[in-house]
Motif scaffolding. Structure first.
Motif, PDB file in Angstrom:
ATOM      1  N   SER A  31      -5.386   2.427   4.219  1.00  0.00           N
ATOM      2  CA  SER A  31      -4.819   0.924   3.789  1.00  0.00           C
ATOM      3  C   SER A  31      -4.336   0.128   4.220  1.00  0.00           C
ATOM      4  O   SER A  31      -4.852  -1.079   4.111  1.00  0.00           O
ATOM      5  N   TYR A  32      -3.497   0.536   5.233  1.00  0.00           N
ATOM      6  CA  TYR A  32      -2.967  -0.496   6.200  1.00  0.00           C
ATOM      7  C   TYR A  32      -4.091  -0.988   6.918  1.00  0.00           C
ATOM      8  O   TYR A  32      -4.032  -2.237   7.530  1.00  0.00           O
ATOM      9  N   ALA A  35      -8.815  -1.163  -0.539  1.00  0.00           N
ATOM     10  CA  ALA A  35      -8.572   0.132   0.547  1.00  0.00           C
ATOM     11  C   ALA A  35      -7.592   1.118  -0.315  1.00  0.00           C
ATOM     12  O   ALA A  35      -7.961   2.221  -0.313  1.00  0.00           O
ATOM     13  N   SER A  36      -6.684   0.648  -0.987  1.00  0.00           N
ATOM     14  CA  SER A  36      -5.602   1.462  -1.482  1.00  0.00           C
ATOM     15  C   SER A  36      -6.400   2.026  -2.608  1.00  0.00           C
ATOM     16  O   SER A  36      -6.122   3.289  -2.854  1.00  0.00           O
ATOM     17  N   TRP A  56       0.951   4.214  -2.893  1.00  0.00           N
ATOM     18  CA  TRP A  56       0.725   5.557  -2.701  1.00  0.00           C
ATOM     19  C   TRP A  56       1.756   6.625  -3.160  1.00  0.00           C
ATOM     20  O   TRP A  56       1.515   7.561  -3.806  1.00  0.00           O
ATOM     21  N   GLY A 102      -6.755  -5.257   0.908  1.00  0.00           N
ATOM     22  CA  GLY A 102      -5.737  -4.090   0.669  1.00  0.00           C
ATOM     23  C   GLY A 102      -5.744  -3.340  -0.630  1.00  0.00           C
ATOM     24  O   GLY A 102      -5.765  -1.946  -0.625  1.00  0.00           O
ATOM     25  N   PRO A 125       0.794  -1.297   0.168  1.00  0.00           N
ATOM     26  CA  PRO A 125       0.039   0.039   0.002  1.00  0.00           C
ATOM     27  C   PRO A 125       0.931   1.551   0.069  1.00  0.00           C
ATOM     28  O   PRO A 125       0.639   2.303  -0.713  1.00  0.00           O
ATOM     29  N   THR A 173      -8.835   4.866  -0.995  1.00  0.00           N
ATOM     30  CA  THR A 173      -8.099   6.009  -0.537  1.00  0.00           C
ATOM     31  C   THR A 173      -7.433   6.776  -1.534  1.00  0.00           C
ATOM     32  O   THR A 173      -7.149   8.236  -1.442  1.00  0.00           O
TER      33      THR A 173
END
Length: 221
Positions: free
Chosen positions: A180-181, A128-129, A53, A125, A49, A132
């Motif tokens: 993300s984590y 979520a990544s 980013w 993950g 992640p 975000t």
């Protein structure tokens, strides 16, 4: 404003393949990491992640120097500054930022799930990544508008934009990676850092265009 958005979107797509360049740069960053750290799949999954980013952040900086440069070269920027009051100029900058994000940064978000496979990130993950980045990268564009406005009068302001805005994007990077984590670490809550990330984007959506409009007026004096 709709006509301006569509115009900027068309120009952003046509301007030298900016979206394709960003995606290829993003791919180069992600693909290089596994070769650098070796075939440790668990390590790749842990840092995945953050790498996504960082890659998206750096790729988002590539075309920001062109946000106002073309308008300055053909005289359109001077007309916008003279014809619009302070609030309308800020609204114009806001629309240009949205169009730039749609044309150049949104493709990076769309490519994130595929590129995340290089990092062995589990589906939660990856989701979520991607989420975000979708809500966090607009803040990078709005911050970048300020740097682009400050350096628009410089003959070679591309590097200056990155130098000016990179420190300001650190909070966005921190909360984007934290969220993300948290999606894959059970004890860590996902919602608080994600909401802070959304708040940063919303805050910079107001502050960025206003500051950029002031910088453009200053550069025109």
């Amino acid at each position: 404003m709709t006509a301006l958005f569509l115009r900027e979107l068309r120009l952003g797509i046509r301007a030298g393949g900016g979206a394709l360049t960003g995606v290829l740069f993003f791919l180069a960053v992600i693909a290089t990491i596994p070769f650098a750290i070796g075939p440790d799949l668990n390590l790749l999954a842990r840092i995945g992640p953050a790498v996504l980013w960082i890659g998206a952040l750096l790729a988002s900086l590539l075309g920001l120097d062109r946000l106002f440069q073309a308008d300055r070269e053909d005289g359109a920027l001077d007309l916008m500054i003279l014809a619009a009051d302070r609030h309308m100029l800020a609204l114009t900058v806001f629309v240009k930022c949205i169009a730039h994000w749609t044309a150049n940064v949104l493709p990076l978000v769309i490519a994130t799930p595929l590129l995340g496979l290089f990092m062995n990130i589990e589906p939660a993950g990856l989701g979520a990544s991607t989420l975000t980045l979708l809500f966090g990268t607009p803040a990078i564009t709005f911050i970048g508008a300020v740097g682009a406005a400050v350096s628009v009068a410089l003959p070679r302001g591309g590097l200056m934009v990155s130098v000016l805005i990179l420190p300001l994007t650190i909070p966005v990077l921190i909360f984007g990676v934290l969220a993300s984590y948290a999606a894959v670490a059970d004890p860590d809550p996902f919602l608080p850092p994600f909401l802070i990330l959304c708040a940063l984007s919303a805050g910079f959506a107001v502050i960025g265009p206003v500051a950029a409009a002031l910088a453009l007026r200053w550069s025109a004096d």
